[in-house]
Design a protein around this motif. Sequence first.
Motif, short mmCIF file in Angstrom:
data_model
loop_
_atom_site.label_atom_id
_atom_site.label_comp_id
_atom_site.label_asym_id
_atom_site.label_seq_id
_atom_site.Cartn_x
_atom_site.Cartn_y
_atom_site.Cartn_z
N HIS A 27 0.58 34.88 16.00
CA HIS A 27 -0.66 35.70 16.07
C HIS A 27 -1.64 35.29 16.69
CE1 HIS A 27 2.10 37.53 12.71
NE2 HIS A 27 1.00 38.47 12.82
N LEU A 28 -1.48 34.03 17.47
CA LEU A 28 -2.73 33.64 18.50
C LEU A 28 -3.23 34.55 19.48
CD1 LEU A 28 -1.89 29.85 18.51
CD2 LEU A 28 -3.52 30.88 17.13
N GLU A 29 -4.33 34.65 19.93
CA GLU A 29 -4.58 35.33 21.24
C GLU A 29 -4.18 34.74 22.37
OE1 GLU A 29 -5.84 38.28 21.72
OE2 GLU A 29 -6.49 38.76 19.46
N ILE A 30 -3.25 35.13 23.02
CA ILE A 30 -2.58 34.44 24.33
C ILE A 30 -3.61 34.70 25.55
CG2 ILE A 30 -0.70 34.08 25.73
CD1 ILE A 30 1.02 34.83 23.29
N PRO A 31 -4.28 33.86 26.10
CA PRO A 31 -4.92 34.18 27.46
C PRO A 31 -4.01 34.65 28.52
CG PRO A 31 -5.35 31.83 26.74
CD PRO A 31 -4.01 32.20 25.98
N GLN A 32 -4.92 35.68 29.10
CA GLN A 32 -4.08 36.38 30.13
C GLN A 32 -3.42 35.69 31.27
OE1 GLN A 32 -6.67 39.44 32.18
NE2 GLN A 32 -5.02 40.39 33.26
N GLY A 33 -2.20 36.15 31.57
CA GLY A 33 -1.32 35.33 32.57
C GLY A 33 -0.37 34.03 31.96
#
Length: 219
Positions: A27-33
Amino acid sequence: MNGKKIDFIICTNDSRQFAEACLYINHLEIPQGYEVNVLEIRDAVSIFAGYNEGMNASDARYKVYMHHDVRIIDRNFLHIMLDRFRNPAIGMLGVVGSTFIKAQPWGWDAGAIAETTVTDTHCDYLSETDCDVKQIDGLLMATQYDLPWREDWFRGWDIYDRSQCCEFLKAGYRIIVPGQTQPLCLHDCGVLDLSNYEQAHGAFLTHYADMIKWDAETI
């Protein structure tokens, strides 16, 4: 080394705890890319050996070594970690630690953690300011460089965090605890097993004597 990859490395013997830790990671926000994976280490003979196994199996630049009973509750954790690791001098970060290396580890003076035990839940040392430290607690240790865990010196499941911090300091890297107005994670640590602690502690005092702050409380 894949600079767009983050691997969580978890030694576990409890499928339920591991699954719950993964639920929070997922559920963590994954940095783009970026790509995020979890490496489950089973049947390790020691935490030093288990973390070496995970480190050697991973091609990720960024690795998060974590207890299976840790729940990362700040969904922005990965953004916070990568922001700090923009500075190449910072080799490792954690959520709670000490600003000096003591002969005895008891008591942190930097960082924050919501910690649940059989007796209470507490949270200490909240600060908005990042803090340079000498030691971090092994509940969560994030790195952007690989240094071997000293399984040649230690056995078992104690002192690994303090040893690895000393190795990073000797290699010339900084260790930090990010500023936190709310804890980044919850540690549901229960009852600690310290039955083999003294042996590991003795080895720590031997191998890192030149780095330890010897003061009245350790005599």
